[in-house]
Scaffold this motif. Sequence first.
Motif, short mmCIF file in Angstrom:
data_model
loop_
_atom_site.label_atom_id
_atom_site.label_comp_id
_atom_site.label_asym_id
_atom_site.label_seq_id
_atom_site.Cartn_x
_atom_site.Cartn_y
_atom_site.Cartn_z
N ARG A 195 -69.63 55.02 89.70
CA ARG A 195 -70.24 56.30 89.27
C ARG A 195 -69.40 57.49 89.75
NH1 ARG A 195 -74.58 58.76 87.49
NH2 ARG A 195 -75.58 56.80 86.96
N GLY A 196 -69.10 58.38 88.82
CA GLY A 196 -68.32 59.57 89.17
C GLY A 196 -66.82 59.32 89.26
N ARG A 197 -66.40 58.07 89.15
CA ARG A 197 -64.96 57.76 89.29
C ARG A 197 -64.41 57.02 88.08
NH1 ARG A 197 -64.97 55.31 95.34
NH2 ARG A 197 -66.68 54.13 94.45
N ILE A 198 -65.20 56.91 87.01
CA ILE A 198 -64.69 56.30 85.79
C ILE A 198 -63.97 57.38 84.99
CG2 ILE A 198 -65.24 55.07 83.65
CD1 ILE A 198 -67.72 53.94 85.08
N LEU A 199 -62.68 57.22 84.82
CA LEU A 199 -61.86 58.25 84.18
C LEU A 199 -61.48 57.88 82.75
CD1 LEU A 199 -59.51 58.89 87.23
CD2 LEU A 199 -61.42 60.33 86.46
N ALA A 200 -61.65 56.61 82.40
CA ALA A 200 -61.31 56.17 81.04
C ALA A 200 -62.04 54.87 80.76
CB ALA A 200 -59.80 55.95 80.92
N PHE A 201 -62.30 54.64 79.48
CA PHE A 201 -62.93 53.38 79.04
C PHE A 201 -62.17 52.90 77.82
CE2 PHE A 201 -66.94 51.50 76.85
CZ PHE A 201 -66.66 50.23 77.34
N HIS A 202 -61.54 51.73 77.94
CA HIS A 202 -60.70 51.18 76.88
C HIS A 202 -61.40 49.99 76.23
CE1 HIS A 202 -56.96 52.61 79.37
NE2 HIS A 202 -57.70 53.61 78.95
N VAL A 203 -61.35 49.92 74.92
CA VAL A 203 -62.01 48.80 74.23
C VAL A 203 -61.07 48.09 73.25
CG1 VAL A 203 -64.34 49.76 74.44
CG2 VAL A 203 -62.99 50.32 72.42
N CYS A 204 -61.30 46.78 73.15
CA CYS A 204 -60.73 45.90 72.13
C CYS A 204 -61.59 44.65 72.24
CB CYS A 204 -59.24 45.63 72.36
SG CYS A 204 -58.90 44.70 73.87
N ASP A 205 -61.08 43.48 71.88
CA ASP A 205 -61.92 42.29 72.03
C ASP A 205 -61.08 41.10 72.48
OD1 ASP A 205 -64.32 40.86 72.02
OD2 ASP A 205 -64.91 41.62 70.04
N TRP A 206 -61.76 40.14 73.08
CA TRP A 206 -61.11 38.91 73.56
C TRP A 206 -61.29 37.82 72.51
CZ3 TRP A 206 -58.46 38.02 78.23
CH2 TRP A 206 -58.03 36.71 78.41
N LEU A 207 -60.17 37.41 71.93
CA LEU A 207 -60.22 36.42 70.85
C LEU A 207 -60.28 35.01 71.43
CD1 LEU A 207 -57.47 37.91 68.50
CD2 LEU A 207 -59.95 38.13 68.28
N VAL A 208 -60.97 34.13 70.73
CA VAL A 208 -61.02 32.71 71.08
C VAL A 208 -60.57 31.91 69.86
CG1 VAL A 208 -62.45 30.79 71.84
CG2 VAL A 208 -62.92 33.11 72.67
N GLU A 244 -61.50 54.71 74.27
CA GLU A 244 -60.18 54.53 73.70
C GLU A 244 -60.00 53.12 73.13
OE1 GLU A 244 -57.30 56.33 76.45
OE2 GLU A 244 -56.14 54.51 76.15
N VAL A 245 -59.64 53.03 71.87
CA VAL A 245 -59.32 51.74 71.26
C VAL A 245 -57.88 51.40 71.60
CG1 VAL A 245 -59.08 50.47 69.09
CG2 VAL A 245 -60.92 52.19 69.36
N GLU A 246 -57.68 50.24 72.22
CA GLU A 246 -56.33 49.87 72.67
C GLU A 246 -56.09 48.41 72.31
OE1 GLU A 246 -53.68 50.29 76.72
OE2 GLU A 246 -55.74 49.64 76.92
N ILE A 247 -55.31 48.19 71.26
CA ILE A 247 -55.10 46.83 70.75
C ILE A 247 -53.61 46.52 70.65
CG2 ILE A 247 -55.53 45.26 68.81
CD1 ILE A 247 -57.98 47.00 68.11
N PHE A 248 -53.19 45.53 71.43
CA PHE A 248 -51.82 45.01 71.32
C PHE A 248 -51.93 43.74 70.48
CE2 PHE A 248 -52.36 47.12 75.33
CZ PHE A 248 -51.20 47.81 75.59
N SER A 249 -51.35 43.73 69.31
CA SER A 249 -51.59 42.62 68.40
C SER A 249 -50.36 42.36 67.53
CB SER A 249 -52.81 42.93 67.53
OG SER A 249 -53.00 41.95 66.54
N ALA A 250 -49.42 41.62 68.12
CA ALA A 250 -48.13 41.43 67.45
C ALA A 250 -48.25 40.66 66.13
CB ALA A 250 -47.17 40.70 68.39
N ALA A 251 -49.18 39.69 66.09
CA ALA A 251 -49.24 38.82 64.91
C ALA A 251 -50.20 39.32 63.85
CB ALA A 251 -49.65 37.41 65.34
#
Length: 273
Positions: A195-208, A244-251
């Motif tokens: 609390r009070g120290r979250i400066l960023a929230f990044h989202v994407c998903d974990w693939l299976v 923030e949407v952050e997706i590294f997805s080479a394929a």
Amino acid sequence: MAEIGRMSINQATTREQHSLAEAIAAYAAHGVTGISIWRDKLAECGLDRAVSLIGEHGLRVSGLCRAGQFPAADAAERQARIDDNLLAVEQAVALGADCLVIVAGGLPEGSRDLPGARSMIRDALGAVLPRARAAGVPLAIEPLHPMYAADRCAINTLSQALDLCDELGEGIGVAVDAYHVWWDPDLATQIARARGRILAFHVCDWLVPTTDLLLDRGMMGDGVIDLPAMRAAVEAAGYAGLIEVEIFSAANWWRRPGDEVIRTCRERFQQAV
Ligand code: ZN
């Protein structure tokens, strides 16, 4: 579901499609609120030009990626890395970034001393922090999934990152990246503690299954992370900044047209975050 006005896109999401200038123009054209900028792309563009393009298109800069990478085998190299972080602080100021993202670094080459690497990280953060405080740029420690402890980041849990924040005091907090922390059985407790120290929230998903440990992140909704639950926890801990949407997805996503990627980010942000 998440309000679209809170969406930022980390430019790594269209890294293969766009230069920084192109990403700024494309995100703005799609009505995206914010962008997170990478320093290699910033170097290509030039800082002054980037600042004017950001202003021209009215984007908010949710973060500058990335500083950190502190551990090194000798004192001269450790100092060089601290100096690079001080430069990154100045760049973040110029861009008006909400925070400077710290990916702390892993083991120095040839080392097996993980506690030693973590000490180097603490000491280097202590050396950078006074300048960041004076400049008004918060440092956001981003814990990375433990599979990256050797080569990218020896800070691997929110608990560990928050212990560092406790030790170092004002001007430093955490970036909560769903991809890196979703598995943590202590996640709810640590998000509440942040609390009070979250400066960023990044989202994407974990693939299976995940086919590449670095470059196979999923679009929100395509994997197994309960993103709405995580967003609720982060917001209950007081975070009201951009998501923030952050997706590294080479394929996959890096091979599609940039406009399609941005359109999909917008849809999924509203459906699955
Ligand atoms: Zn991240």
